[in-house]
Design a protein around this motif. Structure first.
Motif, PDB file in Angstrom:
ATOM      1  N   ILE A 321       0.816  -1.224   0.000  1.00  0.00           N
ATOM      2  CA  ILE A 321       0.000   0.000   0.000  1.00  0.00           C
ATOM      3  C   ILE A 321       0.848   1.271   0.000  1.00  0.00           C
ATOM      4  O   ILE A 321       0.321   2.378  -0.070  1.00  0.00           O
ATOM      5  N   GLU A 322       2.178   1.092   0.051  1.00  0.00           N
ATOM      6  CA  GLU A 322       3.047   2.268  -0.005  1.00  0.00           C
ATOM      7  C   GLU A 322       3.145   2.861  -1.406  1.00  0.00           C
ATOM      8  O   GLU A 322       3.639   3.961  -1.586  1.00  0.00           O
ATOM      9  N   PHE A 333      -5.799 -13.952   1.331  1.00  0.00           N
ATOM     10  CA  PHE A 333      -5.296 -12.795   2.065  1.00  0.00           C
ATOM     11  C   PHE A 333      -5.626 -13.019   3.541  1.00  0.00           C
ATOM     12  O   PHE A 333      -6.751 -13.415   3.873  1.00  0.00           O
ATOM     13  N   THR A 334      -4.674 -12.755   4.414  1.00  0.00           N
ATOM     14  CA  THR A 334      -4.978 -12.888   5.839  1.00  0.00           C
ATOM     15  C   THR A 334      -5.957 -11.788   6.250  1.00  0.00           C
ATOM     16  O   THR A 334      -6.105 -10.768   5.560  1.00  0.00           O
ATOM     17  N   LYS A 335      -6.609 -12.015   7.386  1.00  0.00           N
ATOM     18  CA  LYS A 335      -7.562 -11.025   7.901  1.00  0.00           C
ATOM     19  C   LYS A 335      -6.860  -9.686   8.127  1.00  0.00           C
ATOM     20  O   LYS A 335      -7.394  -8.614   7.800  1.00  0.00           O
ATOM     21  N   GLU A 336      -5.644  -9.744   8.654  1.00  0.00           N
ATOM     22  CA  GLU A 336      -4.886  -8.522   8.927  1.00  0.00           C
ATOM     23  C   GLU A 336      -4.521  -7.795   7.628  1.00  0.00           C
ATOM     24  O   GLU A 336      -4.566  -6.555   7.554  1.00  0.00           O
ATOM     25  N   ALA A 337      -4.190  -8.576   6.600  1.00  0.00           N
ATOM     26  CA  ALA A 337      -3.859  -7.968   5.306  1.00  0.00           C
ATOM     27  C   ALA A 337      -5.068  -7.245   4.724  1.00  0.00           C
ATOM     28  O   ALA A 337      -4.952  -6.128   4.215  1.00  0.00           O
ATOM     29  N   LEU A 338      -6.236  -7.863   4.817  1.00  0.00           N
ATOM     30  CA  LEU A 338      -7.458  -7.235   4.293  1.00  0.00           C
ATOM     31  C   LEU A 338      -7.759  -5.931   5.029  1.00  0.00           C
ATOM     32  O   LEU A 338      -8.209  -4.957   4.415  1.00  0.00           O
ATOM     33  N   GLU A 339      -7.510  -5.922   6.326  1.00  0.00           N
ATOM     34  CA  GLU A 339      -7.736  -4.697   7.099  1.00  0.00           C
ATOM     35  C   GLU A 339      -6.788  -3.590   6.638  1.00  0.00           C
ATOM     36  O   GLU A 339      -7.173  -2.413   6.567  1.00  0.00           O
ATOM     37  N   LYS A 344      -7.027   1.360   1.100  1.00  0.00           N
ATOM     38  CA  LYS A 344      -6.982   1.671  -0.338  1.00  0.00           C
ATOM     39  C   LYS A 344      -8.200   1.024  -0.995  1.00  0.00           C
ATOM     40  O   LYS A 344      -8.082   0.004  -1.694  1.00  0.00           O
ATOM     41  N   PRO A 345      -9.404   1.591  -0.782  1.00  0.00           N
ATOM     42  CA  PRO A 345     -10.639   0.917  -1.232  1.00  0.00           C
ATOM     43  C   PRO A 345     -10.748   0.730  -2.733  1.00  0.00           C
ATOM     44  O   PRO A 345     -11.506  -0.133  -3.187  1.00  0.00           O
ATOM     45  N   ASN A 346     -10.012   1.510  -3.519  1.00  0.00           N
ATOM     46  CA  ASN A 346     -10.070   1.353  -4.976  1.00  0.00           C
ATOM     47  C   ASN A 346      -9.168   0.237  -5.493  1.00  0.00           C
ATOM     48  O   ASN A 346      -9.300  -0.201  -6.639  1.00  0.00           O
TER      49      ASN A 346
END
Length: 509
Positions: A321-322, A333-339, A344-346
């Motif tokens: 996300i950087e 995707f892990t739960k933490e990764a999804l959070e 970055k909703p797009n």
């Protein structure tokens, strides 16, 4: 006015038939449809009552009779047709409502046996549909429940349908029966493992979605999928977040998946921009692989596509996300990764299982006035042959194969440079090979020293080898087979470079 109704998809059919009855239509039907309509209180004439012949052969023969097809095909303003119909006691059928046996649903069932698939090939349905569509001037034909409202509206307003409507419905019939027959042919070919490259070829696909536009905003576009889902294909991915996929997103993500499949089970990240790899790296930790891929070309990866053959964890997500990315596809995707990605909703996140499955199959490319069809390029090399005095080290050979997989999936003419299982520079899509190499060396800068080089096709001259030696490249992999191979081999020997021939070219256009 007489209608014949026989449908496997009974959505809305009772209400449709009730409206017809209210307008004074006589309704013929058979089998399960007749049973459903009678249960709703409708007065139904059985097809056997019209033909005077019972259903037989386990229902395989019901409507294949002159009193049915004559009623559909008879031209209303043809005096000879009308006289023959009267003499033969054939009553016109003015409306036909048919949809077909669920062949697709049958072959998609887990563990379906061949005999069940064959039994779900409709014969009478397509025959009646084609008859009615051919005679669209006189007969209204419906194959899709979505068309019930417009037909009822026109019948209620003027007692008949518009000829434009009948024409559109006839076209839909031939599209439907063509799709249906092609599904069957495709199933039989795959079951028998038959040759695809026949004298004639038919293919059928189903629309997944309309796209906002194609490669450019002025071009219309849509996304279609194989009827039977393919493991590891983008059409089987589940989108977890982000904007709708665009034409270019789909094309580039497919390219990233094609490359990723080359690396098998080794934890690998592939970054793609405009259909070419701009970052490939393998490492035990997927976050480290991403960091290596990113660092090799942080400019090109901006706005790119990321494919991973491992679940994306929180550390990898934080790194991703950087920078601005269009798509990330991975087998979870892990739960933490999804959070983390939620910030970055797009960003489009695609969950794709069986991501490394590589279907052999065929590639298709549309050209003006025709079609190019070829086997998918799923082979890597014919045989590895060291042609220089210096043998590559074990580490160099592993690196050469890593580079070979990268260059195989880069647009020709292509040169790929790799180091420590990381694509450090790519020279794609050049009109000459030395230009591709010079671009790659310029991009790699000082990291080129100690790297290996892969070329998708042979060297016609020794200029690439000499440029590689000056740059500090230690080993080369290429197909071989040029008339002047010896010049390149001698240049390698002079520079102390190890060179391996693969015996297999990988052009990609």
């Amino acid at each position: 006015m007489r209608a014949l109704i026989s449908v496997s998809n009974k959505t809305g059919i009772v209400e449709f038939a009730q409206k017809l009855a209210e307008m004074g239509w006589e309704i013929l039907s058979t089998g399960g449809t007749a049973k459903a309509l009678r249960a709703a209180g409708l007065d139904i004439i059985g097809v056997s009552d019209v033909t005077g012949f019972p259903e037989c052969l386990d229902g395989r023969v019901k409507t294949l009779h002159p009193k049915i097809h004559g009623g559909i095909l008879g031209i209303r303003n043809n005096p000879d047709h009308q006289k023959q119909m009267a003499d033969l006691d054939i009553t016109p059928i003015d409306l036909l409502v048919i949809n077909l046996y669920p062949f697709k649903n049958t072959i998609l069932k887990e563990g379906v046996v061949f005999e069940d698939a064959i039994e779900n090939i409709d014969i009478g349905g397509p025959t009646m549909l084609r008859s009615a569509a051919k005679n669209f001037n006189d007969v209204t034909v419906i194959v899709d429940p979505d068309d019930y409202p417009v037909v009822l509206s026109e019948l209620e307003a003027q007692g008949k349908t518009h000829v434009e409507t009948r024409y559109r419905l006839a076209l839909k019939v031939f599209e439907t029966t063509s799709h249906y027959d092609t599904m069957i042919a495709d199933y039989l070919r795959k079951t028998a493992k038959g040759e695809v490259l026949q004298d004639t070829i038919t293919m059928t696909f189903e629309k997944v979605q309309d796209l906002r536009y194609g490669e450019n905003p002025h071009q219309k576009a849509a996304f279609y999928a194989d009827v039977v889902p393919v493991k590891g294909a983008l059409t089987s991915a589940k989108q977890l977040q982000g904007k709708e996929l665009s034409y270019n997103n789909i094309n580039d993500t497919n390219g990233a998946l094609e490359i990723l499949k080359e690396y098998g089970d080794e934890p690998t990240i592939v970054a793609v921009k405009h259909a070419n790899p701009c970052g490939i790296a393998s490492d035990n930790e997927i976050s480290v692989a991403y960091k290596k891929a990113y660092d090799s070309d942080p400019v090109s990866i901006y706005g790119g596509i990321i494919a991973s053959n491992r679940e994306i964890d929180a550390l990898a997500a934080k790194l991703m996300i950087e920078t601005f990315l269009e798509v990330v596809v991975a087998p979870g995707f892990t739960k933490e990764a999804l959070e983390i990605f939620a910030a970055k909703p797009n960003l489009r996140l695609l969950d794709l299982q069986d991501i490394t499955f590589n279907e052999p199959g065929y590639d298709v490319k549309k050209v003006m006035g025709g079609l190019l069809v070829q086997e998918r390029d799923t082979q890597l090399y014919d045989a590895l042959k060291v042609v220089t005095k210096r043998q590559p080290t074990e580490e160099e050979m592993a690196e050469l194969l890593f580079a070979w997989k990268a260059v195989k999936n880069t647009k020709s003419n292509a040169i790929s440079l790799t180091k420590n299982k990381c694509l450090i520079a790519n020279g794609p899509g050049q009109v000459n090979r030395i230009g591709a190499l010079e671009n790659a060396i310029r991009q790699a800068k000082e990291t080129v020293i100690g790297s290996v080089m892969a070329s998708d096709a042979f060297f016609p001259f020794d200029d690439c080898v000499k440029a590689a030696a000056v740059a500090g490249i230690t080993a080369i992999i290429q197909p071989g087979g040029a008339g002047r191979d010896e010049d390149s081999i001698k240049a390698c020997d002079v520079a102390g470079i190890a060179m391996v021939f693969t015996g297999m070219r990988h052009f990609k256009h």
